[in-house]
Design an enzyme around this catalytic site. Structure first.
Site, PDB file in Angstrom:
ATOM      1  N   HIS A  44     -10.381  14.862  46.167  1.00 11.91           N
ATOM      2  CA  HIS A  44      -9.887  14.646  47.528  1.00 11.91           C
ATOM      3  C   HIS A  44      -8.537  13.929  47.522  1.00 11.91           C
ATOM      4  CE1 HIS A  44     -14.286  15.029  49.045  1.00 11.91           C
ATOM      5  NE2 HIS A  44     -13.671  16.194  49.034  1.00 11.91           N
ATOM      6  N   HIS A  77     -16.975  17.364  43.109  1.00 12.65           N
ATOM      7  CA  HIS A  77     -18.038  16.820  43.960  1.00 12.65           C
ATOM      8  C   HIS A  77     -19.349  17.582  43.845  1.00 12.65           C
ATOM      9  CE1 HIS A  77     -13.969  16.301  45.636  1.00 12.65           C
ATOM     10  NE2 HIS A  77     -14.324  15.049  45.573  1.00 12.65           N
ATOM     11  N   CYS A  99     -18.434  16.445  38.358  1.00 13.21           N
ATOM     12  CA  CYS A  99     -18.494  15.235  37.530  1.00 13.21           C
ATOM     13  C   CYS A  99     -19.909  15.078  36.969  1.00 13.21           C
ATOM     14  CB  CYS A  99     -18.126  14.005  38.357  1.00 13.21           C
ATOM     15  SG  CYS A  99     -18.321  12.483  37.400  1.00 13.21           S
ATOM     16  N   HIS A 127     -20.025  15.557  53.758  1.00 10.90           N
ATOM     17  CA  HIS A 127     -19.295  15.360  52.498  1.00 10.90           C
ATOM     18  C   HIS A 127     -19.805  16.379  51.474  1.00 10.90           C
ATOM     19  CE1 HIS A 127     -17.877  13.587  48.751  1.00 10.90           C
ATOM     20  NE2 HIS A 127     -17.011  12.883  49.472  1.00 10.90           N
ATOM     21  N   GLU A 129     -20.232  16.377  48.326  1.00  9.45           N
ATOM     22  CA  GLU A 129     -21.224  15.914  47.343  1.00  9.45           C
ATOM     23  C   GLU A 129     -22.618  15.885  47.970  1.00  9.45           C
ATOM     24  OE1 GLU A 129     -20.305  12.217  45.246  1.00  9.45           O
ATOM     25  OE2 GLU A 129     -22.449  11.934  44.957  1.00  9.45           O
ATOM     26  N   SER A 225     -10.927  11.039  51.234  1.00 10.05           N
ATOM     27  CA  SER A 225     -11.488  10.482  49.998  1.00 10.05           C
ATOM     28  C   SER A 225     -12.423   9.334  50.356  1.00 10.05           C
ATOM     29  CB  SER A 225     -10.349   9.993  49.094  1.00 10.05           C
ATOM     30  OG  SER A 225     -10.872   9.181  48.061  1.00 10.05           O
TER      31      SER A 225
END
Ligand code: 0CN
Ligand code: SF4
Length: 330
Positions: A44, A77, A99, A127, A129, A225
């Site tokens: 982000h 994400h 990640c 979001h 993630e 972010s």
């Protein structure tokens, strides 16, 4: 003599997962050539995205914008199993830059769901993630965004309950949310290890240490972010006179500097150091001395690139040049 001071928090900026994700797109472009499609922003940060775009990356929101024969990278994400499945069904070539610390949360979600445990996922609606993690077990996951949300939860008293979280939340607010859940459900099960990642925690602790000395804290990072936003909040909660987020030096409002003597600077986990340097240069141009770095802890973690981009040495008759794997049709 001026009593101005310029402080610089450490750790700040790139974490291991962001570095891996950005290098993944760079290597994919070098190895396979442009265009390389990327589902969602790789991280982000506006500057990172624009730089990769200028080198031939094409950022899309969903896979239906990706042509059949293209190579697509999944962002740091993470993605839901449904997205992975869509890519497989279409035979797209994919490289997953999720990640490893986000992948870990996906595993935890799958395990709890398999045990029939209800998962309270603490995180922000919308979001990426949270969307990816929720996709692991949508029937078993309930999103909790704030400590206040806990009061409205309607849970089956006979169902075992665990909590997990997004990796980039406020450490303190998350602890408050968990405390509230535990008041209602004393048998609440904790994640096997912290979901808020080392980088998020270290950057928050570093700004917390610096903020009480600062009239102004400037946090470099993009609006979307999450971990950057949390640094602004932590700075304010920890006693900074003011705290503002900027994407780069151009966004520093000169009026913020009028009343400030001690200024602190930090940056989110997706922010290239050159953007921080730009802010320091601006401040020094306005009379602040060179920055004094306040280091909380040294970070040394790094992650291997996705398997398709790892180079390997082939030992047969002497040294052979390193080779690249080709991206998997998955
Ligand atoms: O700024 P980021 O790309 O993402 P969030 O803080 O919004 O989650 O930083 C990298 C974090 C990850 C995953
Ligand atoms: Fe991974 Fe944490 Fe960085 Fe996100 S902020 S990419 S979870 S290390």
């Amino acid at each position: 003599m001026s009593d101005k001071m310029l402080l610089l928090a450490a750790p700040r900026g790139y974490c291991a997962g962001v570095d891996r994700a950005v290098v993944t797109v760079e290597r994919a472009l070098e190895t396979y050539g442009a265009p390389v499609y990327v589902r969602k922003q790789i991280v982000h940060n506006r500057h990172v995205v624009e730089t990769l775009e200028s080198r031939g990356a094409i950022f899309v929101d969903e896979l239906d914008e990706v042509p059949d024969d293209a190579l697509v990278v999944f962002s740091a994400h993470g993605v839901s199993p449904a997205v992975q499945e869509e890519a497989r069904t279409r035979g797209l070539r994919t490289i997953d830059a999720t990640c490893p610390l986000v992948t870990k949360v996906h595993h935890e979600a799958r395990r709890f769901a398999q045990d029939g445990t209800r998962i309270l996922l603490i995180g922000h609606a919308g979001h990426e993630e949270v969307e990816g993690t929720t996709g692991e077990a949508p029937e078993h996951i309930t999103l909790v965004q704030t400590p206040q949300d806990v009061d409205a939860l309607e849970l089956d008293p006979d169902e075992p309950i665990a909590w997990l979280s997004q990796t980039t939340l406020s450490v303190e607010e998350t602890a408050e949310t968990v405390d509230r859940i535990r008041q209602v459900h004393p048998n609440l099960i904790d994640p096997p290890s912290d979901d808020i990642c080392y980088a998020t925690q270290n950057r928050q602790h570093a700004v917390k240490q610096m903020a009480p000395k600062c009239d102004l804290v400037i946090v470099v990072g993009s609006r979307n972010s999450s971990n950057t936003g949390r640094l602004v909040e932590v700075a304010l909660e920890s006693g900074a006179g003011a705290a503002h987020r900027v994407d780069n030096a151009d966004e520093v409002d000169p009026a913020w500097l009028d009343e400030a003597t001690t200024v602190g600077v930090t940056s989110g986990a997706s922010v290239p150091e050159e953007l921080v340097q730009g802010v320091l240069d601006l401040l020094q141009g306005r009379g602040w001395p060179p920055a004094v770095e306040e280091t909380l802890i040294e970070e040394s973690l790094s992650f291997a690139l996705p398997p398709q981009l790892r180079t390997r040495r082939v030992k047969s008759h002497g040294e052979a040049p390193s080779r690249h794997h080709s991206p998997s049709a998955s």
